[in-house]
Design an enzyme around this catalytic site. Structure first.
Site, mmCIF file in Angstrom:
data_model
loop_
_atom_site.group_PDB
_atom_site.id
_atom_site.type_symbol
_atom_site.label_atom_id
_atom_site.label_comp_id
_atom_site.label_asym_id
_atom_site.label_seq_id
_atom_site.Cartn_x
_atom_site.Cartn_y
_atom_site.Cartn_z
ATOM 1 N N LYS A 421 0.820 -1.215 0.000
ATOM 2 C CA LYS A 421 0.000 0.000 0.000
ATOM 3 C C LYS A 421 0.856 1.269 0.000
ATOM 4 O O LYS A 421 0.340 2.375 -0.169
ATOM 5 C CB LYS A 421 -0.959 -0.019 1.187
ATOM 6 C CG LYS A 421 -2.008 -1.114 1.085
ATOM 7 C CD LYS A 421 -2.889 -1.190 2.302
ATOM 8 C CE LYS A 421 -3.987 -2.235 2.121
ATOM 9 N NZ LYS A 421 -3.460 -3.597 1.865
ATOM 10 N N ASN A 459 -1.074 -8.419 1.222
ATOM 11 C CA ASN A 459 -1.911 -8.868 2.329
ATOM 12 C C ASN A 459 -1.477 -10.239 2.815
ATOM 13 O O ASN A 459 -1.095 -11.103 2.034
ATOM 14 C CB ASN A 459 -3.372 -8.943 1.874
ATOM 15 C CG ASN A 459 -3.909 -7.586 1.475
ATOM 16 O OD1 ASN A 459 -4.434 -6.846 2.277
ATOM 17 N ND2 ASN A 459 -3.746 -7.249 0.191
ATOM 18 N N SER A 463 -4.348 -12.816 9.103
ATOM 19 C CA SER A 463 -4.040 -11.747 10.051
ATOM 20 C C SER A 463 -5.335 -11.094 10.519
ATOM 21 O O SER A 463 -6.407 -11.326 9.961
ATOM 22 C CB SER A 463 -3.141 -10.699 9.391
ATOM 23 O OG SER A 463 -3.843 -10.034 8.364
#
Length: 644
Positions: A421, A459, A463
């Protein structure tokens, strides 16, 4: 109806029950003598006239011998509905004594009008009928027939794999009240059509037909050593058959070869991704860890905790756990303490914030870490978008603080856990992480004593906040699965694989490196949701299938969310010695110029000037293009200062 008959009998007092059972045994003595006559003579003896009295003498002998023997052996003290093998052995012994005595009287000595062979036939019949009466009492009064009825109503499953693990699993499930095994499937065509422990072995190609004919709802994968490629083929095949798939753990996780129903679990996240993991390079894993002091910030988080597990397995001398959440620190410290099992590694739990330079300085001065893994970060995009000031303080200034303290205390290696990101970000979280990267790149150039490096990946499945646990929960609740956009794609990796690659990448650092993990092909989130629904044995509910089970609901993009993520700003990644790790070349400001901007950023944060902060991020972070509503949704006026 059986219940209505059984309940009054069970409610009777014990003496009355004993009389009933004794009467049944007496009736069986009479019945078996009559049957013995039929088997000897080939015709039924009439229960009238002179012929009636001949068998009555045999009946009398049977009653006189059998009932006392049964009483002495405790037949009428047992609770028949709970009796088992021990009770049947008692029946066998008592009937053996009875056979010896009855045959002596009828066969050896003889009675007028009674065929001698009756002395041998009748005891066998009595043994059979008395034993059968006890089994019937256990089956009926003990509720076994109800168990059988429940078994019929259980979900019907096939076990894939007729090997040792499959056989053990079938045996463990023989009396399961969760599911009923109706057969095996196996790749070995020599086994097809054969029967194993009463269960037929079928070809995997027959699965679609078996789903219909045997009403199969679930397939249990019981081939722990199956290759990933073949496993992916099987999962795709079962996905088309719309059956739920559950699996056994890997062969290395099965204790002593004993398999039970508790070992069954949902498909691994690896199975959902269909990726082949690469075995780690153990030289790289141990280079910055073995026999060294290692410090992990954010040790209680999803990535930080897995890093700690992987680090502990490589044998550091000391592992310092830095975490600001007391509960998260307690959880990981307890878990790791149980894993130590007498190992020499010292665990040091530290409650601290990475923004507290004095506290971090005290910790590093006391323990003198050789390697620092910086995993502390606020990572949930919408939350950071609504709390931009705190997000930047933690992700950017917290990283800078930790890095400067590490530099001051002579830490050899400092590894930042970054994110995809950070590449052309559309949100505060990504921009704050890219600015943290830039700070480390600049520090590495100006202060080479510490090797600063960054590891950027997408990702991690499993999590906190990951889509897989969320989708599983929504499927379990009956749907709908909520998806922000039908075309959204993401790179995915499992937490253990990501943690291992982070450690290996950090070991290759020369200083200022930006490592990028090979995440494989991007995954379309809609396809992942579809795969999870179908592998749960359910169907998607949509316009084409209004009678389906689970609906996928599109909710719209959240603040700061991107449709597609990238791993590189430029297009010039360089390979490394590891097939899953690449090195990127990213532009950054020199330390003096960046330091001036970072001081300005800190002033804007102290003033809680969100708009000014946003403009500075646009100036500093290449490609940062915030969505129009990103900041506006987070700030309204000074009364909402707690949210910014």
């Amino acid at each position: 109806m059986l219940n209505r008959i059984a309940l009054p009998i069970l409610a009777m007092p014990r003496p009355a029950k004993r009389v009933v059972v004794l009467s049944v045994d007496a009736a069986l003595c009479v019945l078996t003598v009559w049957l013995a006559y039929y088997l000897r003579l080939g015709e039924w003896v009439k229960l009238s006239g002179d012929s009636f009295w001949q068998p009555m003498s045999a009946v009398g002998v049977s009653l006189v011998l059998a009932l006392p023997i049964f009483i002495v052996n405790g037949f009428y003290r047992a609770i028949f509905r709970y009796s088992g093998l021990a009770a049947l052995m008692t029946v066998l012994k008592a009937c053996a004594v009875y056979t010896l005595l009855f045959a002596t009287v009828i066969t050896a000595f003889g009675i007028d009008g009674v065929p001698r062979t009756v002395g041998l036939i009748q005891p066998l019949l009595l043994l059979f009928t008395v034993g059968a009466s006890r089994l019937m009492a256990r089956f009926w009064l003990g509720g076994l027939y109800r168990n059988q009825l429940r078994m019929i109503a259980l979900p019907r499953v096939l076990i894939y794999g007729a090997g040792n693990a499959g056989r053990q699993l079938a045996a463990a499930m023989a009396n399961s009240h969760e599911m009923r095994v109706v057969g095996f499937m196996d790749d070995d065509d020599r086994l097809h059509g054969h029967v194993l422990n009463g269960l037929s072995i079928y070809s995997p190609a027959d699965l679609p037909g078996l789903v219909s004919s045997l009403q199969v709802s679930t397939v249990l994968l019981a081939i722990p050593s199956l290759s990933r490629h073949r496993r992916n083929e099987l999962i795709a095949q079962m996905q088309r058959a719309h059956v739920q798939v559950r699996t056994l753990p890997a062969v290395t996780e099965l204790a002593q070869g004993v398999v039970s129903t508790s070992d069954l679990r949902e498909l691994d996240i690896d199975d959902l991704l269909g990726r082949e993991p690469v075995s780690p390079n153990h030289i790289l894993l141990g280079k910055n860890i073995t026999d060294k002091v290692v410090l992990v910030t954010g040790a209680g988080g999803s990535i930080g905790s897995e890093l700690c597990r992987q680090i502990l397995a490589v044998g550091p001398s000391t592992l310092v756990l830095v975490e600001q959440s007391e509960f998260a620190l307690y959880e990981i410290q307890q878990e790791l303490q149980e894993r130590l099992d007498g190992d020499a590694t010292l665990l040091v739990p530290v409650l601290a914030s990475v923004r507290d330079a004095q506290r971090l300085g005290e910790v590093m001065a006391d323990w003198k870490p050789d390697t620092v893994y910086h995993a502390a970060a606020y990572k949930h995009v919408p939350l950071v978008e609504h709390n931009p000031i705190e997000g930047i303080r933690n992700n950017t200034l917290g990283t800078l603080t930790a890095a400067q303290v590490a530099l001051a205390h002579g830490v050899a290696d400092f590894v930042l856990i970054s994110t995809d990101k950070a590449v052309r970000p559309t949100n505060i979280m990504g921009a704050s992480k890219r600015l943290a990267e830039m700070a480390l790149q600049a520090l590495a150039e100006s202060a080479p004593r510490t090797r600063f490096s960054m590891v950027r990946f997408g990702n991690v499945l499993g999590s906190s906040g990951s889509v897989v646990p969320k989708f599983r929960r929504q499927i379990r609740d009956g749907g709908p699965i909520t998806l922000t956009h039908p075309d959204m794609t993401r790179y995915f990796m499992t937490i253990p694989e990501a943690a291992q690659l982070v450690i290996q990448a950090g070991a290759m650092a020369k200083g200022g490196d930006v490592f990028v993990l090979d995440m494989g092909d991007p995954v379309k989130i809609h396809d992942l949701a579809t795969r999870m629904i179908e592998l749960s044995g359910l169907c998607i509910k949509d316009a084409n299938n209004p009678d389906g089970d689970i609906e996928i609901e599109i909710t719209g993009l959240r603040p700061g969310e991107k449709l597609f993520e990238e791993l590189l700003i430029g297009n010039n990644p360089r390979p490394t010695s590891h097939p899953r790790i690449m090195k990127a070349h990213e532009e950054f400001l020199a330390w003096p110029a960046l330091l001036e901007k970072l001081r300005l950023l800190e002033d804007l944060l102290d003033q809680r000037n969100v708009e000014g902060t946003k403009q500075l991020l646009i100036e500093l972070v290449s490609g940062y293009a915030p969505q129009d509503n990103t900041i506006e949704t987070a700030i309204v006026d000074s009364r909402l200062r707690y949210s910014v």
